[in-house]
Scaffold this motif. Structure first.
Motif, mmCIF file in Angstrom:
data_model
loop_
_atom_site.group_PDB
_atom_site.id
_atom_site.type_symbol
_atom_site.label_atom_id
_atom_site.label_comp_id
_atom_site.label_asym_id
_atom_site.label_seq_id
_atom_site.Cartn_x
_atom_site.Cartn_y
_atom_site.Cartn_z
ATOM 1 N N HIS A 91 9.946 -7.596 -25.779
ATOM 2 C CA HIS A 91 10.417 -6.108 -25.016
ATOM 3 C C HIS A 91 9.661 -5.216 -25.933
ATOM 4 N N THR A 120 12.717 -3.984 -15.312
ATOM 5 C CA THR A 120 13.295 -5.158 -14.597
ATOM 6 C C THR A 120 14.664 -5.344 -14.382
ATOM 7 N N ASP A 121 15.777 -4.366 -15.106
ATOM 8 C CA ASP A 121 17.240 -4.671 -14.533
ATOM 9 C C ASP A 121 17.203 -3.867 -13.424
ATOM 10 N N GLY A 158 5.551 -1.416 -12.354
ATOM 11 C CA GLY A 158 5.887 -0.621 -13.693
ATOM 12 C C GLY A 158 4.953 0.337 -14.252
ATOM 13 N N PRO A 175 13.143 -3.790 -20.475
ATOM 14 C CA PRO A 175 14.247 -4.408 -19.661
ATOM 15 C C PRO A 175 14.828 -3.353 -18.820
ATOM 16 N N ALA A 179 6.375 -2.554 -17.380
ATOM 17 C CA ALA A 179 6.861 -3.590 -16.843
ATOM 18 C C ALA A 179 7.690 -4.490 -17.808
ATOM 19 N N MET A 233 14.745 -3.193 -11.084
ATOM 20 C CA MET A 233 14.188 -3.993 -10.122
ATOM 21 C C MET A 233 15.113 -4.951 -9.379
ATOM 22 N N ALA A 234 15.777 -5.442 -10.268
ATOM 23 C CA ALA A 234 16.600 -6.667 -9.990
ATOM 24 C C ALA A 234 17.928 -6.095 -9.484
#
Length: 590
Positions: free
Chosen positions: A229, A136-137, A110, A133, A130, A139-140
């Motif tokens: 966040h 993280t979204d 991040g 959201p 990092a 990356m996922a």
């Protein structure tokens, strides 16, 4: 007596006028409010499309940036200051030419490797995001979107992120879009438009003083997520007074006037678009209408009172003449009713005669159709028998001739089966439900759509499980439903490289399910709930009236069943018919 009636007339007139005026005012209020709601809703639709277009025109930028070899080199060699500087300049040029606010690159932790604002004091380079959201979204799931106030710059924006793998390392490219110019147009135009994010906090508004205020009081979950966040950086949105007192509030007061509040959900981010219109004109119209109706009613009442008094004086002098005229009028009305009744009887008689003639025509047409089918069936059967006898005679020994004769026999048998099914399919049912073997109806429908399936190069599979169940239905109408579903499936796979259609039948727990499954392009989830509406079709204009699924659903529901559409595993559409089976009734599987 006349004086007493005169004294009692005016109170009744005033009361009636007030009631009528109140009803008219209320009706005018409802009509004006409905018109205002319609205008606000149209404005919300246009605004939603504008906002969506403003966001989507930058959605390509992260993916394009990740294809730039200069940016990919910075990911491959993150320790090279020269390559990082080159990537910074490339991102700066891309952001400037596209009109984006910022464009930057994050590594798998991040941390920003390069950014278009690398020259500024508020540069993103080296900062870690990092906790956002959108990172993280991405990356996922490969992509992420989020609206927030920048923790580095303090400037709000809409962030769109895309993940890619470069030199074996995951990397995320992010574009930041400034939506405040859109808000400025609302302010300049005096539009009462407001956008609230998924947490229920206002992020854009034609009333700048509303920005960063919650619509309603935030719950603990929303407060915790906003803090985790750092959505609004240091802005204390949770401590600010909410704009509305309750979530479903339809009228709000601002600037000393009541305004009608309308909402529209924006897909994707859980945003809500709000618009409002002043109720003052509607209120004025309602009061004006009530006043006009009240004055008109009182004036008409006065005229009626004057006319009534004069009429009473005339009646006192000419009562006998009035009685005679009344009797003549009653007799005239009776004669008029008698004439009208006779005319109505004659019209009914003519309509009945026309219906009988039409019925005779239809009966003759039916007999003629049956005769034609009979005349076609007999020669075809004779032809098939002749060809069979020719083969059995042993006089035809050439393999090519034998194969051609067999093919001709196959076509003739196919025509005979089609005629047999069409005779059954076209007969009229009386609408009464009877025991029907499900597997038999399925196979009849498969034979009817066989020619269409052959044209598409599709062999429709039928996979029944267990003994064949029996349901209460109309055999012909159930067959019509299955034919319609199969024809829709064949239309869906007509242009597919490997078309496939199958019919599944499962019976369990006192019910049976018949599913028609295809591997076509499928139905968009946004349209799934509308495809059974009358006149709605996903086919190209002119190809369909959009009535097939609507009629099919009506027929199935008449049989006490259900028609459900869903996405098929692996893509395509799955149409499922569900019926209750008859207790203790089963037929052997064919």
């Amino acid at each position: 007596m006349i004086a007493r009636r005169h004294r009692a007339f005016w109170p009744c007139l005033v009361l009636a006028a007030v009631l009528v005026a109140g009803g008219a005012g209320l009706a005018a209020w409802q009509v004006a409010k409905a018109g205002l709601a319609e205008r606000v809703d149209r404005a919300l639709v246009l605004t939603a499309r504008t906002l969506e277009a403003e966001i989507e025109r930058y959605s390509y930028l992260p993916l394009v940036a990740l294809e730039d070899p200069r940016i990919r080199a910075a990911v491959t060699y993150p320790q090279s200051a020269e390559r990082i500087a080159t990537a910074n300049r490339a991102l700066e040029v891309a952001a400037r030419q596209s009109g984006a606010d910022e464009l930057y690159l994050l590594d798998e932790t991040g941390t920003a490797l390069a950014s278009s604002n690398w020259r500024d004091d508020t540069s993103f380079v080296g900062e870690n995001y990092a906790f956002r959201p959108y990172f993280t979204d991405a990356m996922a799931g490969g992509s992420g979107r989020f609206y927030a106030v920048g923790v580095t710059t303090g400037e709000p924006g809409y962030f769109m992120a895309t993940r890619a793998t470069v030199a074996g390392r995951p990397v995320v490219a992010v574009v930041k879009i400034d939506l405040r110019p859109l808000q400025k147009t609302w302010v300049d135009a005096g539009e009462m438009l407001t956008v609230a994010d998924g947490f229920g906090v206002i992020i854009l508004s034609g009333q700048p003083r509303w920005v960063y205020r919650p619509l309603v009081s935030l719950d603990e979950t929303a407060r915790a997520a906003i803090a985790a966040h750092r959505v609004f950086a240091a802005i204390p949105v949770a401590d600010r007074a909410p704009l509305l007192s309750e979530a479903g509030q339809a009228v709000m007061t601002t600037g000393g006037e009541d305004r009608l509040l309308r909402r529209q959900a924006l897909p994707g981010d859980g945003w809500v678009l709000l618009g409002s219109g002043s109720l003052v004109p509607a209120l004025r119209l309602a009061w004006g209408t009530a006043a006009a109706v009240l004055i008109s009613a009182l004036a008409l009442g006065a005229l009626a009172q004057t006319w009534w008094q004069r009429r009473q004086l005339v009646d006192m002098r000419l009562r006998q003449g009035a009685l005679l005229e009344a009797r003549v009028a009653e007799r005239t009305q009776a004669l008029a009713r008698e004439i009208e009744e006779r005319q109505r009887t004659e019209d009914d008689l003519r309509a009945t005669q026309d219906a009988l003639v039409h019925s005779e025509k239809m009966a003759a047409l039916g007999r003629m159709s049956a005769a034609i089918v009979h005349e076609i069936s007999q020669p075809l059967a004779a032809m098939e028998a002749t060809l069979a006898a020719t083969l059995l005679s042993g006089k035809v020994t050439d393999d090519f001739a034998v194969s051609r004769i067999e093919k001709a026999r196959s076509h003739i048998r196919r025509m005979l089966r089609t005629i047999r099914h069409l005779k059954s399919f076209s007969r009229k049912e009386d609408g009464e439900r009877r025991p029907v073997a499900v597997d038999t109806v399925v196979r009849s429908a498969l034979e009817l759509v066989g020619p269409r399936a052959g044209d598409c190069g599709v062999t429709i599979g039928f996979a029944p499980q267990g003994p064949g169940p029996v349901i209460l239905a109309g055999e012909v109408r159930l067959e019509q439903v299955l034919v319609n579903l199969l024809m829709n499936a064949l239309d869906a796979v007509a242009d597919r490289p490997a078309p496939a259609v199958r019919v599944e039948r499962r019976a369990s727990g006192g019910s049976v399910q018949v599913a028609v499954v295809d591997n076509g392009p499928g139905i968009p989830s946004s349209l799934m709930a509308r495809v059974t509406e009358p006149f709605f079709s996903t086919k190209q204009t002119g190809e369909s009236l959009g009535l097939g699924l609507s009629i099919s659903r009506t027929i199935v529901e008449e049989f006490g069943g259900r028609l459900a559409l869903s996405e098929a595993p692996g893509g395509g559409t799955r149409a499922v018919l569900t019926f209750d089976t008859m207790a203790g009734e089963r037929v052997a599987a064919e």
